[in-house]
Each structure stands twice: as structure tokens, then as C-alpha cells.
Design an enzyme around this catalytic site. Structure first.
Site, PDB file in Angstrom:
ATOM      1  CG  HIS A   1     -51.855 -43.749  61.824  1.00 34.47           C
ATOM      2  ND1 HIS A   1     -52.525 -44.937  62.014  1.00 34.47           N
ATOM      3  CD2 HIS A   1     -51.149 -43.888  60.666  1.00 34.47           C
ATOM      4  CE1 HIS A   1     -52.253 -45.761  61.012  1.00 34.47           C
ATOM      5  NE2 HIS A   1     -51.419 -45.139  60.184  1.00 34.47           N
TER       6      HIS A   1
ATOM      7  CD  GLU B   1     -53.980 -43.503  65.317  1.00 36.68           C
ATOM      8  OE1 GLU B   1     -53.107 -44.238  65.815  1.00 36.68           O
ATOM      9  OE2 GLU B   1     -54.599 -43.791  64.267  1.00 36.68           O
TER      10      GLU B   1
ATOM     11  CG  HIS C   1     -51.924 -47.517  65.870  1.00 37.38           C
ATOM     12  ND1 HIS C   1     -51.804 -46.778  64.717  1.00 37.38           N
ATOM     13  CD2 HIS C   1     -50.818 -48.287  65.935  1.00 37.38           C
ATOM     14  CE1 HIS C   1     -50.677 -47.097  64.099  1.00 37.38           C
ATOM     15  NE2 HIS C   1     -50.056 -48.018  64.815  1.00 37.38           N
TER      16      HIS C   1
ATOM     17  CD  GLU D   1     -56.056 -49.377  66.210  1.00 37.92           C
ATOM     18  OE1 GLU D   1     -56.348 -48.235  66.651  1.00 37.92           O
ATOM     19  OE2 GLU D   1     -55.534 -49.569  65.112  1.00 37.92           O
TER      20      GLU D   1
END
Length: 410
Positions: free
Chosen positions: A167, A170, A296, A369
Site C-alpha cells: 500500500h 505505508e 503494513h 500492521e
């Protein structure tokens, strides 16, 4: 590369502002930032299925960007949306600058990532080999750095893959991959843990899966809040993988949505290239890559398959295999202070890299994450560059755990 204290001229609270020095350009609004208190994963999945841009989940509060039509639809479905800010106005005709916005120069642009990898191969030519998995939509090589004690040979050793920056916005994840490169090259021969893993594993690092999107995200001298690649209106690369692609309401078929899954599985050149690289590691009928982390941001979570179903077990996932994911995922989270959970406990996603890695190749695959735990909307994607060092080093122990597990029977 220097790091200076960040000047808070780009983000203020939840609102992404145009800086006074940004060039006048045409632009388009991405919508507004909303919060909804959600009781369970089913409600979060229902919201995500409308194609909104989910920013994070914390203590039952889902933060996301939605356009006016999406917001009306959700309110009509009974959700109580609290509008908390504006999404960025994205430039549409500005080229990427030479560096990140003022104050965040500690982050690496694509050119700087390339230079770092090339320097690593010059400094450590005996244990590194730089190649490419293919090219992005705009023609940028998707760099792959191999680290092993005999990098030029294909030895019979467990292989581990680290991928970052699927993404675009990020950017901290690219720094995480560069941390792995630095640690396992500069530390070889002096750090016993590093040396042991380099001697007994083949480590592959892809620092940016989505370089086109990452470069666009810093265009015009400001952050764009951009998530997808740059193919047409953009495809969410992490909804474009082929295992149960588009099956279960965990992605969107609308090309304007942030979770657009593409026109077909692997329609994004980036996902296709990385998948082809993974496929190429099947040697003598056996997949050599045994473990994987996809980094991420944000929310400080350790996630594992499956994302497409809320069931703990499904086709290709036995109770024993599900328990191993849970046990290893919990150990990983204990090492860095993240929260461990099956991906679908957050909300359902389909076409993700983790589901494909496990579903197609039985690779022990996790998503991290990263920092922060609660980023106040879009601001969470852009932590100051002073956080690069502590937040990437925070995962050293987790990386070592995964490298250990790569040698264990699955």
C-alpha cells in the site's frame, strides 16, 4: 540522507492540509474521514465492503475515508457515522519531488532505496545478490535482495520472504525492509544471531512492492493519502492475489474504490510479478519459501490467514495448522507488543497476499500492521521520521522468531 525534526505543515490532527509552498495544481477530493463504533467483525466487514478506505481499527472504533455516496449508503443501513475530518485533496498533475515533505527526509524515496540495496551488494557481495521480481506498471524494477552465506548458489536451506509497501502510503514498511537488509548484512560475522541465520537460511527482501504508488504519494511536496497502485484508477494490490479472489465481500469491484480488487486475479503487474517470483521458488516440486511476513501500517497487529472466512479452519487449513498460526502469531506479538488475531477477526478480506501464500504454497504467512496503534486517521500513515529507528528495531525479535520457524516442520 539526513533526519530533521518534522515540521507539522502537512498534517494537522485528522485533516491533511495543503502546504503554503505547494504548487497550484488541479486536484480531487478523496472524501471525508469518519469514525463508527462497531461491535463485531461482521459490522466492520459490512462497512469495508462498500469500498471505503479503512484507515484503522482501535478498541471497536473503525476509522475510514468515505465519499458522499458511500456515507449516505452507510447511514441508510443504520450506521451512525461521526465525521472527524477531511481526506486530502490529491494533486493530479504534479511530478514526484526529489524527497519526502520537509521534516521527513529520513524516509527513503525509490531512488534512495535502490541506492541502499546497491550499496549493500557492493559492501557485502559474498552474502548478497540483487535481482528483480519484474516491473511495476510504470516500469520500476521490483527489487529483490537475497541474503545468505553463499548468495550466488541455490542451497538446500529454508527460505524466508519479507515484503513491504504493498500500500503506497505505508512508507514505514519500506524502512522495515531496509532495517532487515542492514541488520543481516552489516551484522554478519559480528552478531552471532545474525550470522547463524544467514548461514542457515536464504533470506529474500522486497522493500517496495508498489513503488509507483509510493512515489505518487509524495508528489507535489505533500502526502496524498494514496493506497493503490497507479494502473488506471488504481488497484489495491493486496486484494488482487489469486486465492479466493473476489469471493466473499472482502474487496470492491468498483475501480474508484480504495479496495478495488482489479479486473481479474493478478491484473496488477506488481502482485503478478511477486507471485511469479514465489512460484519460481518451487524446486523439485517443493516450495522453498517456508515463512513470510508482509509489513503494513498501522494498528500494531499480527494477522494470519484466512482473511476470506471467519472460520478458524477451512479448506486447506486443518485445526493443527490453525493452532500453529495462532501459537506463532502470539509469540510474534509478545515480542513486539502488537495484538495477535486471525485476519478476518478484524474484517473479512479476499484476494490478500497471506491467503494466497498459505492457500497456494503452504507458506507460514503473516501480516504485521506496524506503528502506531492509534493513528488518528490518515495521520497514522505518516509518523515522523524520528520513529523509523525505534519502530523498525522493535521487530528484530519477531523477525528472528520467523526465521527460526522457517526451519520447523509445518
Amino acid at each position: 540522507m539526513g533526519s530533521t525534526r518534522r515540521v507539522p505543515a502537512v498534517l494537522t490532527g485528522l485533516v491533511l492540509l495543503l502546504t503554503a509552498t505547494a504548487p497550484a495544481t488541479a486536484g480531487e477530493s478523496a472524501g471525508s474521514v469518519y469514525e463508527v463504533d462497531t461491535a463485531n467483525a461482521a459490522q466492520r466487514t459490512e462497512i469495508a465492503a462498500t469500498g471505503v478506505d479503512v484507515l484503522g481499527v482501535r478498541d471497536g472504533t473503525l476509522t475510514f475515508v468515505a465519499g458522499p455516496e458511500q456515507a449516505r449508503e452507510l447511514r441508510a443501513d443504520g450506521f451512525r457515522l461521526q465525521r472527524v475530518g477531511e481526506a486530502p485533496t490529491r494533486v493530479t498533475d504534479a511530478a514526484a519531488p526529489a524527497d519526502f515533505p520537509s521534516g521527513d527526509e529520513g524516509y527513503h524515496t525509490y531512488a534512495e532505496v535502490t541506492a541502499e540495496l546497491e550499496q549493500a551488494t557492493r559492501d557485502h557481495g559474498d552474502i548478497t545478490r540483487l535481482s528483480s521480481a519484474g516491473e511495476s506498471f510504470e516500469g520500476r524494477p521490483l527489487h529483490v535482495l537475497k541474503i545468505s552465506d553463499n548468495a550466488a548458489a541455490d542451497e538446500d536451506e529454508p527460505e524466508v520472504l519479507f515484503t513491504c509497501n504493498q500500500h503506497a502510503r505505508e512508507h514505514l514498511t519500506t524502512e522495515m525492509c531496509l532495517r532487515i537488509v542492514q541488520r543481516f548484512t552489516d551484522g554478519y560475522g559480528s552478531d552471532a544471531t545474525v550470522t547463524g541465520f544467514v548461514d542457515s537460511r536464504e533470506i529474500y527482501v522486497i522493500p517496495t512492492v508498489n513503488p509507483d504508488g509510493a512515489e505518487y504519494d509524495i508528489s507535489g511536496g505533500q502526502y496524498q493519502g494514496w493506497r493503490k497502485n497507479r494502473q488506471g484508477q488504481g488497484t489495491d494490490v493486496n486484494r488482487n492475489w489469486g486465492h479466493r479472489w473476489g469471493c466473499c465481500g472482502g474487496s470492491s469491484d468498483d475501480s474508484a474504490d480504495e479496495t478495488f480488487r482489479g479486473t481479474e486475479a493478478f491484473s496488477s503487474l506488481e502482485a503478478r510479478a511477486v507471485a511469479s517470483f514465489v512460484d519460481s521458488r518451487v524446486v523439485g516440486g517443493a516450495q522453498q519459501i517456508t515463512a513470510h511476513i508482509d509489513f503494513h501500517t498501522y494498528s500494531e497487529l499480527v494477522l494470519w490467514p484466512y482473511g476470506y472466512t471467519t472460520d478458524d479452519t477451512a479448506e486447506g487449513m486443518s485445526p493443527e495448522q490453525a493452532k500453529r498460526f495462532s501459537d506463532v502469531g502470539t509469540e510474534l506479538a509478545n515480542s513486539n507488543g502488537y495484538t495477535p488475531q486471525q485476519s478476518s477477526d478484524l474484517y473479512v478480506t479476499d484476494g490478500s497476499i497471506n491467503d494466497w501464500m498459505w492457500g497456494e504454497h503452504r507458506i507460514l504467512s503473516f501480516t504485521f500492521e506496524m506503528y502506531p496503534a492509534d493513528g488518528n486517521g490518515l495521520d497514522g500513515f505518516y509518523p515522523p521520521d524520528e520513529q523509523i529507528g525505534p519502530q523498525t528495531a522493535r521487530n528484530d525479535g519477531a523477525v528472528d522468531i520467523l526465521l527460526r520457524e522457517a526451519g520447523e516442520p509445518g
